[in-house]
Design a protein around this motif. Sequence first.
Motif, PDB file in Angstrom:
ATOM      1  N   VAL A  32       0.676   7.196   2.634  1.00 15.45           N
ATOM      2  CA  VAL A  32      -0.122   7.049   3.844  1.00 15.45           C
ATOM      3  C   VAL A  32       0.776   6.627   4.994  1.00 15.45           C
ATOM      4  O   VAL A  32       1.890   6.119   4.789  1.00 15.45           O
ATOM      5  N   SER A  33       0.299   6.820   6.205  1.00 18.17           N
ATOM      6  CA  SER A  33       1.077   6.437   7.383  1.00 18.17           C
ATOM      7  C   SER A  33       1.093   4.913   7.532  1.00 18.17           C
ATOM      8  O   SER A  33       0.258   4.214   6.948  1.00 18.17           O
ATOM      9  N   HIS A  69       0.340   3.294  10.157  1.00 18.65           N
ATOM     10  CA  HIS A  69      -0.870   2.885  10.879  1.00 18.65           C
ATOM     11  C   HIS A  69      -2.044   2.726   9.910  1.00 18.65           C
ATOM     12  O   HIS A  69      -2.779   1.726   9.966  1.00 18.65           O
ATOM     13  N   ASP A  70      -2.209   3.684   8.997  1.00 19.54           N
ATOM     14  CA  ASP A  70      -3.306   3.589   8.037  1.00 19.54           C
ATOM     15  C   ASP A  70      -3.095   2.431   7.067  1.00 19.54           C
ATOM     16  O   ASP A  70      -4.050   1.766   6.656  1.00 19.54           O
ATOM     17  N   ALA A  71      -1.839   2.196   6.697  1.00 18.82           N
ATOM     18  CA  ALA A  71      -1.545   1.090   5.793  1.00 18.82           C
ATOM     19  C   ALA A  71      -1.846  -0.253   6.450  1.00 18.82           C
ATOM     20  O   ALA A  71      -2.373  -1.174   5.809  1.00 18.82           O
ATOM     21  N   LEU A  72      -1.527  -0.386   7.738  1.00 15.61           N
ATOM     22  CA  LEU A  72      -1.824  -1.629   8.456  1.00 15.61           C
ATOM     23  C   LEU A  72      -3.333  -1.823   8.608  1.00 15.61           C
ATOM     24  O   LEU A  72      -3.832  -2.950   8.552  1.00 15.61           O
ATOM     25  N   ARG A  73      -4.058  -0.735   8.797  1.00 16.35           N
ATOM     26  CA  ARG A  73      -5.513  -0.834   8.881  1.00 16.35           C
ATOM     27  C   ARG A  73      -6.095  -1.299   7.536  1.00 16.35           C
ATOM     28  O   ARG A  73      -7.007  -2.118   7.490  1.00 16.35           O
ATOM     29  N   VAL A  76       0.833  -1.201   0.000  1.00 16.60           N
ATOM     30  CA  VAL A  76       0.000   0.000   0.000  1.00 16.60           C
ATOM     31  C   VAL A  76       0.872   1.258   0.000  1.00 16.60           C
ATOM     32  O   VAL A  76       0.666   2.190  -0.792  1.00 16.60           O
ATOM     33  N   ARG A  77       1.886   1.283   0.862  1.00 10.79           N
ATOM     34  CA  ARG A  77       2.720   2.484   1.011  1.00 10.79           C
ATOM     35  C   ARG A  77       3.645   2.690  -0.188  1.00 10.79           C
ATOM     36  O   ARG A  77       4.134   3.798  -0.407  1.00 10.79           O
TER      37      ARG A  77
END
Length: 331
Positions: free
Chosen positions: A121-122, A124-128, A115-116
């Motif tokens: 994106v951060s 945290h947002d990528a893990l979500r 994703v990153r």
Amino acid sequence: MTLLSVENLTVGFPTEDGQLRAVRGVSYEVNRGESVGIVGESGSGKSVTSLAIMGLLPRNAQVTGSVKLLGEELVGRTDKDLSQIRGRRIAMIFQDPLTSLNPVYTVGDQIAEAVRAHHGVSKHDALRRATDLLDIVGIPNPKLRARNYPHEMSGGMRQRIVIAIAMANNPDLIIADEPTTALDVTVQAQVLEALEAARAETGAALVLITHDLGVIAGHTDRVCVMYAGKLVETGTVDEIFYGPRMPYTLGLLGSLPRIDESGRQRLTPITGAPPSLLNLPPGCPFSPRCPMTRDRCDDVEPVLTATTGPDHRAACHFHTELAEAKAEDVF
């Protein structure tokens, strides 16, 4: 709208014994949202074609022809340019998920990395996002499983992880290279469901490469049959399965068990083996294995010709004789 256009694609590899022509003038198109199946025996050039589209062949590969994604030429682009396209616009699912995943990182981190790679994106947002993707492809307890390593998961679950990575950036096209090989029937069905979920989520078109005609019948709109590095028949699923016009396609269908046959019906195998791509003889490459072969077949290689319609084409000099034919009658 045409999403992917492959025109006269050829791939060769230099060897000590000469030039190995793995792909010989392959042309096909994939429209937006469409599912196209590519089927054939091992060594027919299915995977090499997809790797050429992705720009993942080794440096010594000699690629000519054209591959266009929404009109943008991909052949000849640098690896740096293609790295901006891979994963974001075209994603690929490889045959062996264990070799596709990094054993020292958790599956959540690997999806988040995908994703990153294309979005600012951060972590945290990528893990979500990774957890959401695991849920979409049918991984139970996605928050817990995101912290697992690849070796802690079964083969079917690893394949679903790879599908989650493929859909991470909502690509326009997903190429699945034999995604259900070595999986049992139940797990195979689950993986195919995950693949369909990925398409529904992203709206991506699909190129499904497999030797399993049952998978082709249930999950594609059109079919391309490959033999000896070339397309030998193309058409819709119904045209290929109910009215094949190439003896090789008819042989593939005849070698499958059928539930609509009464009694103990013997399978009809194709005798012989595919030819060497190092020294292809003139004429039709299927001629040595074909029961319909004639003098013309040994002299002139047939080209794809329209049969029952403009979209149903077959590379056989005598395709009209195969109307209503059965494999057991020909082979």
